[in-house]
Design an enzyme around this catalytic site. Structure first.
Site, PDB file in Angstrom:
ATOM      1  N   ASP A 158     -10.632   2.943   4.766  1.00 13.38           N
ATOM      2  CA  ASP A 158     -10.767   1.502   4.626  1.00 13.38           C
ATOM      3  C   ASP A 158     -12.695   1.207   4.539  1.00 13.38           C
ATOM      4  O   ASP A 158     -12.753   0.186   4.040  1.00 13.38           O
ATOM      5  CB  ASP A 158     -10.478   0.846   5.868  1.00 13.38           C
TER       6      ASP A 158
ATOM      7  N   GLN B 175      -4.415  -1.384   9.984  1.00 11.07           N
ATOM      8  CA  GLN B 175      -4.128  -2.894   9.046  1.00 11.07           C
ATOM      9  C   GLN B 175      -4.676  -3.659  10.209  1.00 11.07           C
ATOM     10  O   GLN B 175      -4.425  -3.826  11.348  1.00 11.07           O
ATOM     11  CB  GLN B 175      -2.714  -3.149   8.826  1.00 11.07           C
TER      12      GLN B 175
ATOM     13  N   LYS C 187       1.037  -1.158   0.006  1.00  5.60           N
ATOM     14  CA  LYS C 187      -0.072  -0.072  -0.026  1.00  5.60           C
ATOM     15  C   LYS C 187       0.681   1.309  -0.023  1.00  5.60           C
ATOM     16  O   LYS C 187       0.603   2.245  -0.727  1.00  5.60           O
ATOM     17  CB  LYS C 187      -1.092  -0.080   1.116  1.00  5.60           C
TER      18      LYS C 187
HETATM   19  N1  GUN Z   1      -6.802  -6.759   6.255  1.00 10.14           N
HETATM   20  C1  GUN Z   1      -6.962  -7.544   5.558  1.00 10.14           C
HETATM   21  N2  GUN Z   1      -7.536  -6.558   4.493  1.00 10.14           N
HETATM   22  C2  GUN Z   1      -7.407  -5.570   4.919  1.00 10.14           C
HETATM   23  C3  GUN Z   1      -7.802  -3.990   4.339  1.00 10.14           C
HETATM   24  O1  GUN Z   1      -8.348  -4.017   3.382  1.00 10.14           O
HETATM   25  N3  GUN Z   1      -7.806  -3.177   5.166  1.00 10.14           N
HETATM   26  C4  GUN Z   1      -7.279  -3.239   6.561  1.00 10.14           C
HETATM   27  N4  GUN Z   1      -7.038  -2.060   7.246  1.00 10.14           N
HETATM   28  N5  GUN Z   1      -6.826  -4.391   6.872  1.00 10.14           N
HETATM   29  C5  GUN Z   1      -7.041  -5.377   6.260  1.00 10.14           C
END
Ligand code: GUN
Length: 291
Positions: free
Chosen positions: A119, A96, A52
Site C-alpha cells: 500500500d 483495508q 482487489k
Molecule cells: N482505503 C481507501 N483507500 C485505500 C487503499 O488504497 N488502501 C487501503 N489499505 N485502504 C484504503
C-alpha cells in the site's frame, strides 16, 4: 469539450504489461500473493476489498483473505500481521482502511514489514517517497500520475492544485508531482485553505480527493484545465438498484465543457488504484525493495 479519461482502459493496458513479469516469476515457482485484511463490515471497504481480490485472481495472482470482526482488538490484528510478516508465501500485506476507532491505524501500518508494504503507507515507504528514493508508491497517487502521463497532460512547469491532504492521496501525490521528473508546481489545499476558488482557478491540473460530492463546480476552474476526480462518494438514489450511486468530488456534467481532460467516477482513478496494487504485489514478489 473534454477528453474523458478512461481509467478502465489504462488499467487493462498496465495489467497486460504485467503479464511478462508474472510469467518470469512463475518460472521461478513464485506466485505473487497478497494478504488482505478487513476489520468489520464497512460497506465501501467490503466492495473495495472484493474488487482487489477479484483483480488478483483474474491476473493469476494469489490472495489470502482475513476478515476480522469489528470488535477485534489491536493486539489480535498485530499478531496476525506478525504471522504474515514471517510467512514466505505472502509477498504483500494490505490492511483495508479505515479501521474501527479503537484501533490505531498508525500502529498497525507501522507493524507491517516495509518489504511487504504494497500500500506504500508505512513510514519507511512514505519517507522514501518524500526523499525521492525507490520504494513502494501508494496506489492511488501512483495511478493518478500514470493517468496524467498516459494522456500526455503536461506536468513540467504546470500548476497542480490538489484538494485534500490525506496520507492516502493528497500528501503523497503532492510530493510525487513536485519531484524533478514531474516538475509541477504544487499547491496542496485543505480544510484550512482560505478562498479555495481563487486557488483552484489558477490550476492547470486540479486533483480533488476530499470526499465531498460535487464540491468542485465549473466556476472554480479555468478554461482548459485538466481535472482528476479521486472522490468516491455514495449518494442516495432511489432509482438505483442499490439505493445509491457513486459520485465524485467534481460536478462532472458542469465541468465537462470547460475542461481539456476530465476523469469520471466511476471508471477513472478507481481501476488505476487496483492496477497499481497488482504492480506493487509483483514488485514485492520480485524482492526489489527490502525496506
Ligand atoms: N482505503 C481507501 N483507500 C485505500 C487503499 O488504497 N488502501 C487501503 N489499505 N485502504 C484504503
Amino acid at each position: 469539450m473534454a477528453v474523458i479519461i478512461d481509467g478502465r482502459a489504462a488499467a487493462l493496458k498496465l495489467q497486460d504489461r504485467l503479464k511478462a513479469r508474472l510469467a518470469a516469476l512463475r518460472e521461478r515457482g513464485i506466485v505473487p500473493s497478497l494478504a488482505v485484511i478487513l476489520v468489520g463490515e464497512n460497506p465501501a471497504s467490503l466492495s473495495y476489498v472484493g474488487a482487489k481480490e477479484k483483480a488478483l485472481a483474474e491476473a493469476g495472482m494469489g490472495s489470502r483473505d482475513f476478515r476480522l470482526p469489528e470488535a477485534a482488538t489491536q493486539g489480535e490484528l498485530l499478531s496476525l500481521i506478525a504471522e504474515l510478516n514471517a510467512d514466505p508465501l505472502i509477498h504483500g500485506i494490505l490492511v483495508q482502511l479505515p479501521l474501527p476507532p479503537h484501533i490505531s491505524e498508525d500502529s498497525v501500518i507501522a507493524a507491517i514489514d516495509p518489504a511487504k508494504d504494497v500500500d506504500g503507507f508505512h513510514p519507511v515507504s512514505m519517507g522514501n517517497l518524500v526523499l525521492g528514493r525507490p520504494g513502494f508508491l501508494p496506489c492511488t497517487p501512483h495511478g493518478v500520475l500514470v493517468l496524467l502521463r498516459d494522456y500526455g497532460i503536461p506536468l513540467a512547469g504546470a500548476h497542480a492544485v490538489i484538494l485534500g491532504r490525506s496520507n492516502i492521496v493528497g500528501r503523497p501525490l503532492a510530493n510525487l508531482l513536485a519531484r524533478r521528473e514531474q516538475n509541477a508546481t504544487v499547491t496542496l489545499c485543505h480544510t484550512g485553505t482560505r478562498d479555495l476558488a481563487s486557488i483552484t482557478r489558477q490550476a492547470d491540473i486540479l486533483i480533488a480527493a476530499v470526499g465531498k460530492p460535487g464540491l468542485v463546480t465549473a466556476d472554480m476552474i479555468k478554461e482548459g484545465a485538466a481535472v482528476i476526480d479521486v472522490g468516491v462518494n455514495r449518494v442516495p438514489d432511489p432509482r438505483a438498484k442499490k439505493g445509491y450511486r457513486l459520485r465524485g468530488d467534481v460536478d462532472f456534467e458542469g465541468l465537462v465543457q470547460k475542461t481539456s481532460f476530465i476523469s469520471p467516477v466511476p471508471g477513472g482513478v478507481g481501476p488505476m488504484t487496483i492496477a497499481m496494487l497488482l504492480q506493487n504485489v509483483a514488485q514485492a514478489a520480485e524482492g526489489v525493495f527490502h525496506g
